[in-house]
Design a protein around this motif. Structure first.
Motif, short mmCIF file in Angstrom:
data_model
loop_
_atom_site.label_atom_id
_atom_site.label_comp_id
_atom_site.label_asym_id
_atom_site.label_seq_id
_atom_site.Cartn_x
_atom_site.Cartn_y
_atom_site.Cartn_z
N ARG A 175 6.84 3.86 -6.12
CA ARG A 175 6.40 3.77 -4.74
C ARG A 175 5.11 2.96 -4.68
O ARG A 175 4.04 3.45 -5.03
CB ARG A 175 6.15 5.18 -4.20
CG ARG A 175 5.72 5.24 -2.77
CD ARG A 175 5.38 6.68 -2.42
NE ARG A 175 4.50 6.75 -1.28
CZ ARG A 175 3.22 6.39 -1.28
NH1 ARG A 175 2.66 5.93 -2.36
NH2 ARG A 175 2.50 6.49 -0.19
N PRO A 176 5.20 1.69 -4.23
CA PRO A 176 3.98 0.88 -4.15
C PRO A 176 2.97 1.49 -3.19
O PRO A 176 3.35 2.11 -2.19
CB PRO A 176 4.48 -0.47 -3.63
CG PRO A 176 5.93 -0.51 -3.98
CD PRO A 176 6.40 0.91 -3.87
N LEU A 177 1.69 1.29 -3.48
CA LEU A 177 0.65 1.78 -2.59
C LEU A 177 0.52 0.86 -1.38
O LEU A 177 0.69 -0.35 -1.49
CB LEU A 177 -0.70 1.79 -3.31
CG LEU A 177 -0.85 2.82 -4.44
CD1 LEU A 177 -2.14 2.54 -5.21
CD2 LEU A 177 -0.87 4.22 -3.86
N SER A 178 0.17 1.47 -0.25
CA SER A 178 -0.31 0.66 0.86
C SER A 178 -1.82 0.54 0.68
O SER A 178 -2.48 1.51 0.28
CB SER A 178 0.00 1.35 2.18
OG SER A 178 -0.84 0.81 3.20
N PHE A 179 -2.37 -0.62 0.96
CA PHE A 179 -3.83 -0.78 0.87
C PHE A 179 -4.52 0.26 1.74
O PHE A 179 -5.57 0.81 1.37
CB PHE A 179 -4.20 -2.20 1.32
CG PHE A 179 -5.68 -2.42 1.45
CD1 PHE A 179 -6.51 -2.35 0.34
CD2 PHE A 179 -6.25 -2.72 2.69
CE1 PHE A 179 -7.88 -2.57 0.46
CE2 PHE A 179 -7.60 -2.94 2.81
CZ PHE A 179 -8.43 -2.86 1.70
#
Ligand code: PLP
Length: 390
Positions: free
Chosen positions: A216-220
């Motif tokens: 799950r990529p991070l949101s900035f």
């Protein structure tokens, strides 16, 4: 009819030569397979299309939309962030609708760069970051993305005098073209850097939903302090196969969002409301199609990785986005290898130097062709490229 100096500042189009060769090959009857374009081949999900059809029949939607976007769309974006990563956003002050995120990425430089100001841009990177700076009269400063650093910029390597003159820093993870991802510790360092030098971070995150094997990529915006220093550009394009629809957004710091909205209200007139309604359905409706889309990309990723590994490449499987970024074999430049692949296999791959000088020595494969064509492309490469050395 002499063009303005800013037009002359636009660098030459580096894919022109390969485009020419592709046209020639096609004219000679070669069945060219293009792995060059980062544009999803799969259709927009039906629920979104159906909502558009309904919305098109509503004559209220035929008029000029609100400049900064319908509040309902901005609310949908806020709800999407809440669901996605428990991020709180005020839809009225912290979200602006964009005509695709490319539009906002180009326009943000006009909001903040005076002549002589710097914009820090990743290299290799999406060309709009640096072109936006040039058009606005600023100077783009390349932050090299090196493999040994996981394709993250080395912020300590940026000279202090440049950082002091910088107003913007662009970051993009999951990354186009390298497929790299960023972890929280990197973002925290970037936020510290931005605070120290008073720089606005523009995180470009259109691939955050294209991810594999449960990653799950991070949101900035979920990083502590992010909203104090920056915004995130995002888009319906890659997540929902909607590149042609032209709708995206920027979210985050209210002052920056306000500035971008103010600039936009003077140069464009917003996104067709029917498209905004369809996008609301995309963000808030059933998300099953996204799982299917990711399954398809994951299968294609594995086909390419296994195929190239069989030819001698050493590659890791990217965790996110739909690109593979291999090194060119020994004895080739990016350009000469891409020409070789086209000539021998009838397959188009993109030379890495088209994304900046630090892309030299690499090429990009995009996973946006049908699985059968992709298999065919890999087979042709295996059969026709001969012995490669690394
Ligand atoms: C595709 C892409 C975008 C732009 O997408 P829009 O269609 O304009 O929303 C922005 N940044 C990167 C890195 C991309 O690859």
């Amino acid at each position: 009819m002499e063009e303005a100096l800013r037009m002359q500042a636009i660098p030459p189009y580096l894919f022109a030569r390969i485009d020419e060769k592709v046209a020639m090959a096609k004219a000679n009857g070669v069945d060219v397979i293009s792995l060059g374009i980062g544009d999803p081949d799969l259709p927009t999900p039906d629920n979104i299309i159906n909502r558009l059809v309904e919305a098109v029949h509503n004559s209220e939607n035929h008029r000029y939309p609100s400049y900064v976007g319908m509040v309902e769309f901005r609310e949908a974006v806020a709800q999407w962030y809440k669901r996605r990563a428990n991020i709180d956003l005020d839809p009225r002050t912290e979200v602006v609708t964009l005509i695709g995120s490319k539009e906002g990425i180009a326009n943000i430089s006009y909001c903040y760069l005076n002549p002589g100001d710097y914009s820090l841009v990743p290299d290799p990177g999406y060309p709009v970051y640096s072109i936006g700076a040039l058009l606005a009269g600023g100077i783009s400063y390349a932050m090299p993305l090196k493999e040994e650093n996981g394709f993250l910029p080395d912020l300590e390597a940026i000279p202090a005098d440049i950082a002091q003159k910088a107003k913007l820093m662009f970051l993009n993870y999951p990354n186009n073209p390298t497929g790299a991802v960023a972890d929280e510790s990197f973002y925290l360092k970037a936020i510290d850097f931005a605070q120290k030098y008073n720089i606005i971070i523009c995180h470009d995150g259109p691939y955050s939903e294209i991810a594999f094997n449960g990653y799950r990529p991070l949101s900035f915006l979920e990083i502590p302090g992010a909203k104090d220093v920056g915004i995130e550009f995002h888009s319906m394009s890659k997540t929902y196969n909607m590149t042609g629809w032209r709708i995206g957004w920027a979210a985050g710091n209210a002052k920056v969002i306000k500035a971008l909205g103010r600039l936009k209200s003077n140069v464009d007139s917003g996104v067709f409301q029917a498209v905004q309604e369809a996008a609301i359905e995309g963000l808030l409706g059933n998300q099953d199609s996204l799982k299917e889309i990711n399954k398809v990309y994951q299968e294609r990723r594995d086909i390419v990785i296994e195929g190239l590994t069989g030819m001698g490449w050493k590659l890791e499987r990217p965790k996110a986005a739909f690109y593979i970024w291999p090194k060119v074999p020994t004895g080739y430049t990016s350009a000469s290898f891409c020409e070789y692949v086209l000539e021998k296999a009838g397959v188009v791959v993109t030379p890495g130097n088209g994304y900046g000088e630090y892309g030299e020595g690499y090429f990009r494969i995009s996973l946006t062709v049908s699985t059968d064509r992709l298999k065919e492309a890999i087979k042709r490469m295996k059969d026709n490229l001969g012995q490669l050395e690394f």
